[in-house]
Scaffold this active site. Structure first.
Site, PDB file in Angstrom:
ATOM      1  N   CYS A  45     -40.943 -12.472  -4.640  1.00  0.00           N
ATOM      2  CA  CYS A  45     -40.227 -13.343  -4.941  1.00  0.00           C
ATOM      3  C   CYS A  45     -39.754 -14.199  -3.599  1.00  0.00           C
ATOM      4  CB  CYS A  45     -39.397 -11.836  -3.421  1.00  0.00           C
ATOM      5  SG  CYS A  45     -39.640 -10.450  -4.267  1.00  0.00           S
TER       6      CYS A  45
HETATM    7  C1  BEZ Z   1     -44.331 -10.311  -5.304  1.00  0.00           C
HETATM    8  O1  BEZ Z   1     -42.481 -10.175  -5.058  1.00  0.00           O
HETATM    9  O2  BEZ Z   1     -44.394 -10.145  -5.498  1.00  0.00           O
HETATM   10  C2  BEZ Z   1     -44.503  -8.488  -6.193  1.00  0.00           C
HETATM   11  C3  BEZ Z   1     -43.599  -8.161  -5.386  1.00  0.00           C
HETATM   12  C4  BEZ Z   1     -43.195  -6.240  -5.910  1.00  0.00           C
HETATM   13  C5  BEZ Z   1     -44.801  -6.144  -6.945  1.00  0.00           C
HETATM   14  C6  BEZ Z   1     -45.455  -7.273  -7.206  1.00  0.00           C
HETATM   15  C7  BEZ Z   1     -44.941  -8.543  -6.855  1.00  0.00           C
END
Ligand code: BEZ
Length: 213
Positions: A45
């Site tokens: 994110c």
């Molecule tokens: C991420 O943004 O890295 C992420 C968020 C939730 C699950 C897997 C990855």
């Protein structure tokens, strides 16, 4: 019920990093890219929101405003924002909706129980100036999206709204396009430049927007 292409994008009011908004009032007559991310302080994110911030001029050039949402609080969004700037080199420059009660996420069907928890999956809605949903994408939490693709789709939508054409595989702005199958080849030849008839139903023509500008 899930939202479909051509549906009106549901309105809502919500708290964001830029204060409370009424969604339709916030977007007014612009296009909007409304996307969810699973959680603040997560790696994928962080890269996605940084890339989206870096593309601000590209979205603005297409008359599109950008807004994100997750089920985190506005305090968390504010706490995370400096990381986005630090990691990506571009400070957060669009609002993030705080949706701890899931009201917005559920309205847009962004929480998929099979995906492990009650955080949002990676949904994207492209909404036009008339508040109609023109694109929806859903990516799993483990896969970061390509926001250049979102710009490419907006280019295609805006071109095909204006001219009787469609855009072929891997098309990018400026490439040749395909005349509407509803037109006769005679009409295509009268209306467009540099017509190549590959099949009676597949006629490449120059991008009409390029010759109009
Ligand atoms: C991420 O943004 O890295 C992420 C968020 C939730 C699950 C897997 C990855």
């Amino acid at each position: 019920m899930s939202l479909r292409l051509g549906d009106e994008a549901p309105n809502f009011t919500a708290m964001t990093t830029e204060g409370e908004i009424d969604f339709h009032e916030w977007k007014k007559d612009s296009w909007a890219v409304f996307f969810s991310h699973p959680a603040d302080f997560t790696p994928v994110c962080t890269t996605e929101l940084g890339r989206t911030a870096a593309l601000k001029d590209g979205f603005a050039a297409r008359g599109a405003k950008v807004i994100a949402v997750s089920v985190d609080s506005v305090e968390d969004h504010h706490g995370w924002a400096p990381d986005i700037g630090e990691v990506s080199g571009t400070s957060l420059n669009f609002p993030i909706i705080a949706d701890p009660d899931h009201a917005v996420s559920e309205l847009y069907d962004m929480i998929h129980p099979g995906e492990g928890d009650t955080s949002t999956v990676r949904s994207v809605f492209v909404i036009d100036q008339n508040n109609k949903i023109r694109l929806s994408l859903t990516y799993p939490k483990s896969t970061g999206r390509n926001f250049d693709e979102i710009l490419r789709v907006i280019d295609s939508l805006q071109l095909t709204d204006q001219y009787a054409v469609a855009t072929p595989v891997d098309w990018v702005k400026g490439d040749r396009v395909i005349a509407s199958p509803a037109m006769s080849t005679e009409d295509v030849q009268a209306k467009f430049d540099n017509v190549e008839v590959v099949k009676p139903y597949l006629r490449y023509v120059d991008d009409p927007a390029a010759s109009a500008s």
